[in-house]
Design a protein around this motif. Structure first.
Motif, short mmCIF file in Angstrom:
data_model
loop_
_atom_site.label_atom_id
_atom_site.label_comp_id
_atom_site.label_asym_id
_atom_site.label_seq_id
_atom_site.Cartn_x
_atom_site.Cartn_y
_atom_site.Cartn_z
N ASP A 36 -0.59 -13.93 2.43
CA ASP A 36 -0.25 -13.54 1.05
C ASP A 36 -0.98 -12.26 0.66
O ASP A 36 -0.43 -11.38 0.01
CB ASP A 36 -0.62 -14.67 0.09
N ILE A 37 -2.25 -12.18 1.08
CA ILE A 37 -3.03 -10.98 0.74
C ILE A 37 -2.45 -9.77 1.46
O ILE A 37 -2.37 -8.68 0.90
CB ILE A 37 -4.53 -11.20 1.11
N SER A 40 0.52 -8.72 -0.49
CA SER A 40 0.12 -8.16 -1.78
C SER A 40 -0.45 -6.75 -1.60
O SER A 40 -0.15 -5.85 -2.38
CB SER A 40 -0.91 -9.07 -2.45
N ASN A 44 1.72 -4.31 -3.62
CA ASN A 44 1.17 -4.09 -4.97
C ASN A 44 0.00 -3.09 -5.05
O ASN A 44 -0.09 -2.35 -6.01
CB ASN A 44 0.69 -5.42 -5.57
N GLU A 45 -0.88 -3.16 -4.08
CA GLU A 45 -2.09 -2.32 -4.19
C GLU A 45 -1.72 -0.84 -4.08
O GLU A 45 -0.87 -0.45 -3.29
CB GLU A 45 -3.08 -2.66 -3.07
N GLN A 46 -2.38 -0.04 -4.90
CA GLN A 46 -2.15 1.40 -4.88
C GLN A 46 -3.49 2.11 -4.81
O GLN A 46 -4.42 1.72 -5.51
CB GLN A 46 -1.44 1.86 -6.17
N ARG A 47 -3.55 3.19 -4.00
CA ARG A 47 -4.79 3.97 -4.01
C ARG A 47 -4.94 4.67 -5.37
O ARG A 47 -6.02 4.79 -5.89
CB ARG A 47 -4.78 5.00 -2.88
N ASN A 48 -3.81 5.16 -5.89
CA ASN A 48 -3.78 5.75 -7.24
C ASN A 48 -4.89 6.78 -7.41
O ASN A 48 -5.66 6.75 -8.37
CB ASN A 48 -3.92 4.62 -8.28
N GLU A 55 2.23 11.73 -0.97
CA GLU A 55 3.22 10.76 -1.46
C GLU A 55 4.56 10.97 -0.79
O GLU A 55 4.89 12.09 -0.39
CB GLU A 55 3.41 10.94 -2.98
N ARG A 70 0.14 16.95 -3.29
CA ARG A 70 -0.06 17.62 -4.57
C ARG A 70 -1.36 17.10 -5.18
O ARG A 70 -2.06 16.28 -4.57
CB ARG A 70 1.13 17.39 -5.51
N SER B 243 -8.50 2.62 -11.61
CA SER B 243 -8.40 2.73 -10.14
C SER B 243 -9.47 3.67 -9.61
O SER B 243 -10.12 3.40 -8.60
CB SER B 243 -7.05 3.28 -9.71
N THR B 252 -9.33 -1.88 -4.55
CA THR B 252 -8.04 -1.23 -4.85
C THR B 252 -7.31 -2.10 -5.86
O THR B 252 -7.33 -3.32 -5.76
CB THR B 252 -7.16 -1.12 -3.59
N LEU B 253 -6.65 -1.47 -6.81
CA LEU B 253 -5.96 -2.21 -7.86
C LEU B 253 -4.46 -1.99 -7.77
O LEU B 253 -4.00 -0.95 -7.27
CB LEU B 253 -6.45 -1.75 -9.23
N PRO B 254 -3.68 -2.93 -8.25
CA PRO B 254 -2.23 -2.74 -8.26
C PRO B 254 -1.79 -1.91 -9.46
O PRO B 254 -1.05 -2.38 -10.32
CB PRO B 254 -1.69 -4.18 -8.34
N LEU B 255 -2.28 -0.68 -9.54
CA LEU B 255 -1.99 0.16 -10.70
C LEU B 255 -1.51 1.54 -10.26
O LEU B 255 -1.99 2.08 -9.27
CB LEU B 255 -3.25 0.36 -11.55
N ASN B 256 -0.59 2.09 -11.02
CA ASN B 256 -0.23 3.49 -10.91
C ASN B 256 -0.53 4.16 -12.24
O ASN B 256 -0.19 3.60 -13.29
CB ASN B 256 1.26 3.67 -10.59
N SER B 257 -1.15 5.32 -12.20
CA SER B 257 -1.43 6.04 -13.45
C SER B 257 -0.33 7.07 -13.70
O SER B 257 -0.02 7.87 -12.83
CB SER B 257 -2.79 6.72 -13.36
N PRO B 303 3.59 10.45 -11.00
CA PRO B 303 2.25 9.88 -11.17
C PRO B 303 1.25 10.99 -11.50
O PRO B 303 1.26 12.03 -10.85
CB PRO B 303 1.95 9.26 -9.79
N PRO B 345 2.52 -3.65 -11.49
CA PRO B 345 3.87 -3.92 -10.98
C PRO B 345 4.72 -4.77 -11.91
O PRO B 345 5.94 -4.64 -11.92
CB PRO B 345 3.60 -4.67 -9.67
N PHE B 401 -1.08 -11.30 -8.29
CA PHE B 401 -0.37 -10.42 -7.36
C PHE B 401 -0.39 -10.97 -5.94
O PHE B 401 0.37 -10.53 -5.09
CB PHE B 401 -0.97 -9.01 -7.43
N ILE B 402 -1.27 -11.92 -5.68
CA ILE B 402 -1.30 -12.58 -4.37
C ILE B 402 -0.45 -13.85 -4.40
O ILE B 402 0.33 -14.11 -3.50
CB ILE B 402 -2.75 -12.88 -3.96
#
Lengths: 88, 417
Positions: A36-37, A40, A44-48, A55, A70, B243, B252-257, B303, B345, B401-402
């Motif tokens: 599951d991890i 996920s 779901n996880e983003q470096r952001n 990208e 960029r 993030s 790491t977080l499930p986020l986009n800025s 983003p 998400p 999210f898991i």
């Protein structure tokens, strides 16, 4: 309008482009059991990252998928690389 | 130095040419140790500090802000407050916020100008009216107020809307949440800052967090521009920068800025006394007490941490506004700005532990953080004080999210946030 570079068409208006995802994410190997991890992390996880980013973008009129480098803070566009051929 | 604000104190100060007002909060230097450190001096961080003091008796608290109070998204939003969500978990959360807003000015002796002028979401076809009825029913079952308006009722509420026969999106009706409305954004930050400060909380501005102090896998403080500050618990309420901060401890977080823009027009005579959102154009508008139209729309599609907007979205929002209210086409914009919002998400916030002991999160509010300030602060204070979840915050844990138990409001309520 900001100008992004399509490796196939050249410099074009930003409205023609679509952000797909961060580059470098590998889909989990589904021939083996994926935790599951593991899912996920992939979904779901983003470096952001604040600053230099890589990208995957698509150019909607020609459907080219490519990697754009960029800066997410200054919004400078640095380089576009076609995904035709190996990309890491 | 705490001065009680009242009509009488205003009159009294008026007689002295307003020379007797004192600062609403102190400017302390950080101590070496606190019980709790909150990173981020926006609405959520300041509200958290206030509720830590008021609900949990924890006053040895520092709020650390890299710039000035409320200078991020708290000062950059369109000030809308509402709880028109679809899922019970979301209604519980945002309804707590609306209820706290309803009493806020009185509770903390600061006029936040909360005006329950109503929040209206338009529907533009018969199928949309059916979905609107479903939304109204869901909201009522979940315990908040909602009404379905037909075209005539909507026309009465918003006579300036586009009812022309050639309208691109003819109106069939709308959803009204009467208890929704607007509040003065800066006042919300200032009100919580003043109340927290008077309870003993140190608010430290212009003090950027450079790193977290981690000992034996536990977060025990932060390194800042003003030196090391230690604490029993560290809460991050940094919105779009979450993030970037947590990447310092490899989380790491499930986020986009993304950038979210907003606009204010030149001041006009009153033309609209409610908030109207049209999902088809993606634009919404209300009018401030000064007369400026406050206009918002969707996210920029790139983003970004840039805190400024791009032109395509400005064009989309303005053309949406003109389609909604054609008579505004000659109105001039006064200002435009952008904030960095953290989008998850499922478009729902993230509240709770990070997985690292001593480090807690309040983020992921996306485009709708302002309305949630009192609830975010209330719940985050409870999490920081107890180390565990409040019943209302539990569904918003990072773990969803898991497990896959998402609260997908983007799909549920169909409302941008």
């Amino acid at each position: 309008m900001q100008i992004f570079i399509c490796p196939f068409c050249g410099p074009r208006d930003e409205r023609e482009f679509h952000f797909e995802r961060e580059a470098g994410k590998i889909r989990p190997d589904t021939t083996k059991l994926v935790s599951d991890i593991g899912w996920s992390d992939y979904l779901n996880e983003q470096r952001n990252t604040k600053g230099a980013v890589r990208e995957v973008w698509s150019h909607l009129p020609c459907h080219e998928l490519f990697v754009m480098e960029r800066n997410s803070l200054t919004m400078d566009v640095i380089y576009s690389t076609s995904r035709r051929g190996p990309v890491t | 130095m705490f001065q009680r604000y009242s009509a009488f104190s205003l009159f009294q100060q008026g007689l002295r040419s307003h020379r007797g007002w004192t600062s609403a909060w102190r400017t302390p230097l950080p101590k070496s140790t606190y019980d709790v450190i909150i990173i981020g001096g926006g609405g959520h961080g300041l509200a958290t500090a206030y509720y830590l003091a008021r609900n949990h008796g924890i006053t040895n608290v520092a709020v650390i802000e890299k710039n000035w109070l409320g200078g991020g998204n708290t000062g950059r939003n369109t000030t809308v407050v509402r709880s028109n969500y679809f899922y019970p978990e979301s209604v519980d959360l945002y309804e707590l916020s609306v209820k706290l807003y309803e009493k806020l000015s009185r509770d903390i002796n600061f006029n936040v100008m909360f005006s329950q002028r109503g929040m209206i979401v338009t529907a533009h076809s018969e199928p949309e009216m059916e979905m609107a009825a479903r939304q109204v029913n869901a909201m009522r079952i979940n315990g908040t107020d909602a009404e379905l308006l037909d075209e005539a009722q909507f026309r009465k509420k918003v006579p300036i809307f586009n009812f022309r026969p050639d309208a691109r999106f003819p109106v069939h009706g709308a959803i009204l949440q009467k208890r929704g409305g607007t509040a003065r954004h800066d006042a919300v930050a200032w009100a919580y800052a003043r109340a927290a400060d008077s309870a003993g909380v140190d608010i430290i501005q212009n003090c950027e967090v450079e790193d977290f102090i981690v000992e034996n896998g536990k977060c025990v403080g932060v390194n800042t521009k003003l030196g090391e500050i230690r604490a029993g618990a560290v809460g991050v309420a940094a919105a779009g920068h979450s993030s970037d901060l947590l990447q310092k401890v490899d989380i790491t977080l499930p986020l986009n800025s993304y950038t979210l823009q907003a606009f204010v027009s030149e001041p006009l005579k009153p033309v609209i006394d409610t908030v109207v959102y049209c999902p088809l154009t993606g634009a919404y508008v209300s009018q401030s007490d000064k007369g400026g139209l406050v206009i918002g729309g969707g996210l920029d599609r790139v983003p970004s941490y840039g805190q400024r907007g791009n032109l395509p979205m400005q064009e989309a929002v303005m053309s949406g506004l003109i389609e909604m209210v054609p008579l505004l086409s000659k109105v001039k914009l006064l200002r435009q700005w952008g904030g960095t919002v953290d989008v998850s998400p499922d478009s729902s916030p993230i509240l709770g532990p990070t997985g690292m002991e001593g480090l807690y999160l309040n983020c992921g509010w996306g485009t709708g953080g302002f309305k949630a300030i009192p609830a975010g602060g209330y719940l985050f204070a409870s999490i920081l004080a107890t180390g565990g979840h409040h019943d209302i915050s539990k569904p918003f844990d990072l773990g969803r999210f898991i497990t896959g138990k998402l609260i997908d409001e983007a799909a549920g309520a169909g409302i941008a946030h």
